[in-house]
Design an enzyme around this catalytic site. Structure first.
Site, PDB file in Angstrom:
ATOM      1  N   ASP A  93      34.171 -24.097  15.176  1.00 36.39           N
ATOM      2  CA  ASP A  93      34.306 -22.664  14.917  1.00 36.39           C
ATOM      3  C   ASP A  93      34.853 -22.412  13.516  1.00 36.39           C
ATOM      4  OD1 ASP A  93      34.610 -19.787  16.272  1.00 36.39           O
ATOM      5  OD2 ASP A  93      36.372 -20.129  15.011  1.00 36.39           O
ATOM      6  N   TYR A 129      37.541 -18.176   6.349  1.00 37.50           N
ATOM      7  CA  TYR A 129      38.268 -19.443   6.253  1.00 37.50           C
ATOM      8  C   TYR A 129      37.934 -20.207   4.961  1.00 37.50           C
ATOM      9  CZ  TYR A 129      38.596 -18.627  11.341  1.00 37.50           C
ATOM     10  OH  TYR A 129      38.786 -18.079  12.581  1.00 37.50           O
ATOM     11  N   LYS A 133      31.397 -16.369  11.184  1.00 39.26           N
ATOM     12  CA  LYS A 133      31.693 -14.944  11.424  1.00 39.26           C
ATOM     13  C   LYS A 133      31.561 -14.137  10.142  1.00 39.26           C
ATOM     14  CE  LYS A 133      35.404 -16.683  14.426  1.00 39.26           C
ATOM     15  NZ  LYS A 133      35.971 -17.840  13.754  1.00 39.26           N
ATOM     16  N   HIS A 138      33.704 -10.648  12.743  1.00 39.71           N
ATOM     17  CA  HIS A 138      35.066 -11.183  12.874  1.00 39.71           C
ATOM     18  C   HIS A 138      36.028 -10.179  13.512  1.00 39.71           C
ATOM     19  CE1 HIS A 138      37.593 -14.565  10.941  1.00 39.71           C
ATOM     20  NE2 HIS A 138      38.272 -14.053  11.927  1.00 39.71           N
TER      21      HIS A 138
HETATM   22  N1  LIG Z   1      38.550 -14.595  15.486  1.00 43.16           N
HETATM   23  C1  LIG Z   1      39.808 -14.571  15.044  1.00 43.16           C
HETATM   24  O1  LIG Z   1      40.342 -13.527  14.624  1.00 43.16           O
HETATM   25  C2  LIG Z   1      40.604 -15.831  15.062  1.00 43.16           C
HETATM   26  C3  LIG Z   1      41.989 -15.794  14.826  1.00 43.16           C
HETATM   27  C4  LIG Z   1      42.704 -16.982  14.892  1.00 43.16           C
HETATM   28  C5  LIG Z   1      42.040 -18.167  15.164  1.00 43.16           C
HETATM   29  N2  LIG Z   1      40.682 -18.200  15.353  1.00 43.16           N
HETATM   30  C6  LIG Z   1      39.957 -19.463  15.631  1.00 43.16           C
HETATM   31  O2  LIG Z   1      40.617 -20.152  16.691  1.00 43.16           O
HETATM   32  C7  LIG Z   1      41.056 -21.433  16.236  1.00 43.16           C
HETATM   33  C8  LIG Z   1      42.334 -21.845  16.929  1.00 43.16           C
HETATM   34  O3  LIG Z   1      43.359 -20.906  16.734  1.00 43.16           O
HETATM   35  P1  LIG Z   1      44.588 -21.132  15.721  1.00 43.16           P
HETATM   36  O4  LIG Z   1      44.206 -22.075  14.644  1.00 43.16           O
HETATM   37  O5  LIG Z   1      45.055 -19.784  15.327  1.00 43.16           O
HETATM   38  O6  LIG Z   1      45.753 -21.715  16.627  1.00 43.16           O
HETATM   39  P2  LIG Z   1      45.944 -22.838  17.764  1.00 43.16           P
HETATM   40  O7  LIG Z   1      44.698 -23.589  18.001  1.00 43.16           O
HETATM   41  O8  LIG Z   1      46.609 -22.127  18.880  1.00 43.16           O
HETATM   42  O9  LIG Z   1      47.048 -23.787  17.102  1.00 43.16           O
HETATM   43  C9  LIG Z   1      46.797 -24.551  15.979  1.00 43.16           C
HETATM   44  C10 LIG Z   1      48.141 -25.085  15.476  1.00 43.16           C
HETATM   45  O10 LIG Z   1      48.731 -25.928  16.471  1.00 43.16           O
HETATM   46  C11 LIG Z   1      48.914 -27.251  15.959  1.00 43.16           C
HETATM   47  N3  LIG Z   1      48.490 -28.170  17.014  1.00 43.16           N
HETATM   48  C12 LIG Z   1      47.224 -28.470  17.397  1.00 43.16           C
HETATM   49  N4  LIG Z   1      47.218 -29.327  18.426  1.00 43.16           N
HETATM   50  C13 LIG Z   1      48.517 -29.596  18.716  1.00 43.16           C
HETATM   51  C14 LIG Z   1      49.136 -30.424  19.679  1.00 43.16           C
HETATM   52  N5  LIG Z   1      48.421 -31.141  20.541  1.00 43.16           N
HETATM   53  N6  LIG Z   1      50.497 -30.474  19.684  1.00 43.16           N
HETATM   54  C15 LIG Z   1      51.231 -29.745  18.801  1.00 43.16           C
HETATM   55  N7  LIG Z   1      50.681 -28.934  17.865  1.00 43.16           N
HETATM   56  C16 LIG Z   1      49.326 -28.852  17.818  1.00 43.16           C
HETATM   57  C17 LIG Z   1      48.025 -27.357  14.739  1.00 43.16           C
HETATM   58  O11 LIG Z   1      48.585 -28.210  13.779  1.00 43.16           O
HETATM   59  P3  LIG Z   1      47.801 -29.558  13.263  1.00 43.16           P
HETATM   60  O12 LIG Z   1      46.515 -29.111  12.646  1.00 43.16           O
HETATM   61  O13 LIG Z   1      48.762 -30.141  12.284  1.00 43.16           O
HETATM   62  O14 LIG Z   1      47.608 -30.407  14.479  1.00 43.16           O
HETATM   63  C18 LIG Z   1      48.012 -25.915  14.238  1.00 43.16           C
HETATM   64  O15 LIG Z   1      49.165 -25.668  13.449  1.00 43.16           O
HETATM   65  C19 LIG Z   1      41.160 -21.255  14.722  1.00 43.16           C
HETATM   66  O16 LIG Z   1      41.189 -22.456  14.017  1.00 43.16           O
HETATM   67  C20 LIG Z   1      39.937 -20.426  14.451  1.00 43.16           C
HETATM   68  O17 LIG Z   1      38.774 -21.227  14.459  1.00 43.16           O
HETATM   69  C21 LIG Z   1      39.966 -17.039  15.323  1.00 43.16           C
END
Ligand SMILES: NC(=O)c1ccc[n+]([C@@H]2O[C@H](COP(=O)([O-])OP(=O)(O)OC[C@H]3O[C@@H](n4cnc5c(N)ncnc54)[C@H](OP(=O)(O)O)[C@@H]3O)[C@@H](O)[C@H]2O)c1
Length: 278
Positions: free
Chosen positions: A49, A54, A79, A112
């Protein structure tokens, strides 16, 4: 329901299907982004994704094009960013995403957010419909859409409804009203920030459940989303955590633990929330 596997796919309302589990790459940049996608593919992920916002579509495309498996076996989402709303800007931006990624098509393209307002987002959505007809994208959807935004699409584009709505969703922020509206129209729900951007992995209420299964809190949070029937895209750039987040197909949360987690609703999230915008 068939047992969950890392490649288990959900049928979408347009006849396509999407792997229920994928990798988010927000904030993954440069060679670290390429490497994290290659590590994820090696761990069995088949879904990535990204987004114009990004600024890593080039790296995502590079990773896909140099992967050990064929392009058709990886599901890639991008997006349209808010500043590219309107018909012409959205169309140009999708072409630019394809050019940057050096891909012939995206499996899914989303708006988005609804933030730019009704007129512009409806025109941007019309551009998604045209991009699908032109074969540039296989499926189209939305992100951060609230119930009233979905109603707007039902009113204006009843024959081309989004296949999914990507929203912040976790046991702490379950989005009942949005999920209900999506189900009404057979629109799949995709959870972003399932780990609360990492903030939820030290919480005792999650750890207590995780300990029972000898799993980590992150694994329980991701598994909860899958067992709810949603799509999930946890982000990690760390090779060990990429593997850890995928190692969730050898256990099942009991009905009681699903209910315990379901009681953690707080009614608020940890990131932006455009779902209430006009
Ligand atoms: N459409 C939207 O508005 C929107 C908004 C936000 C996100 N997104 C999408 O959703 C994806 C995921 O959401 P997100 O990046 O916001 O947050 P998330 O997946 O909830 O959390 C990612 C964070 O958690 C850490 N992490 C990952 N696995 C872990 C584990 N097993 N133990 C401890 N820490 C861990 C990662 O660090 P490390 O990388 O150092 O492991 C990173 O800092 C995004 O990358 C993006 O593609 C979309």
């Amino acid at each position: 329901m068939p047992p969950l596997t890392i490649t288990a796919a959900l049928a979408l309302r347009d006849g396509a299907s999407i792997p229920q589990f994928g990798l988010g790459v927000y904030l993954a940049k440069g060679s670290a982004c390429v490497e994290s996608i290659h590590n994820a593919i090696a761990a069995g992920y088949r879904h990535v994704d990204t987004a114009q916002w990004y600024e890593n579509e080039a790296e995502v495309g590079q990773a896909i094009n140099s992967a050990s498996i064929p392009r058709k076996d990886i599901f890639v989402t991008s997006k349209v960013w808010d500043t590219n709303h309107g018909y012409e800007p959205a169309t140009r931006s999708i072409d630019e995403s394809l050019r940057k990624a050096k891909l012939d098509y995206f499996d899914l393209f989303l708006l988005h957010s609804p933030n730019p307002g009704k007129e512009k987002r409806l025109e941007a959505y019309r551009a998604l419909i045209a991009a699908k007809k032109a074969g540039k994208v296989k499926s189209i959807g939305v992100s951060n859409y609230g119930p009233h935004h979905i109603d707007e699409l039902v009113q204006h584009y009843p024959d081309d409804l989004p296949v999914l709505n990507q929203i912040e969703l976790s046991p702490f922020f379950q989005r009942g009203e949005i999920v209900k509206k999506c189900k009404e129209h057979n629109i799949a729900v995709e959870s972003y920030s399932p780990l609360g951007k990492g903030q939820f992995v030290d919480l005792p209420e999650i750890r207590d459940v995780a300990n029972k299964y000898k799993k980590s809190a992150a694994q329980v949070l991701i598994r909860w989303v899958l067992q709810m029937g949603y799509i999930v895209i946890p982000k990690s750039s760390n090779p060990a955590r990429i593997k850890e987040n995928a190692d969730i197909f050898d256990f099942e949360l009991s009905k009681e633990d699903m209910e315990t987690l379901g009681k953690l609703e707080t009614g608020s999230g940890i990131t932006w929330d455009p779902t209430k915008s006009a």
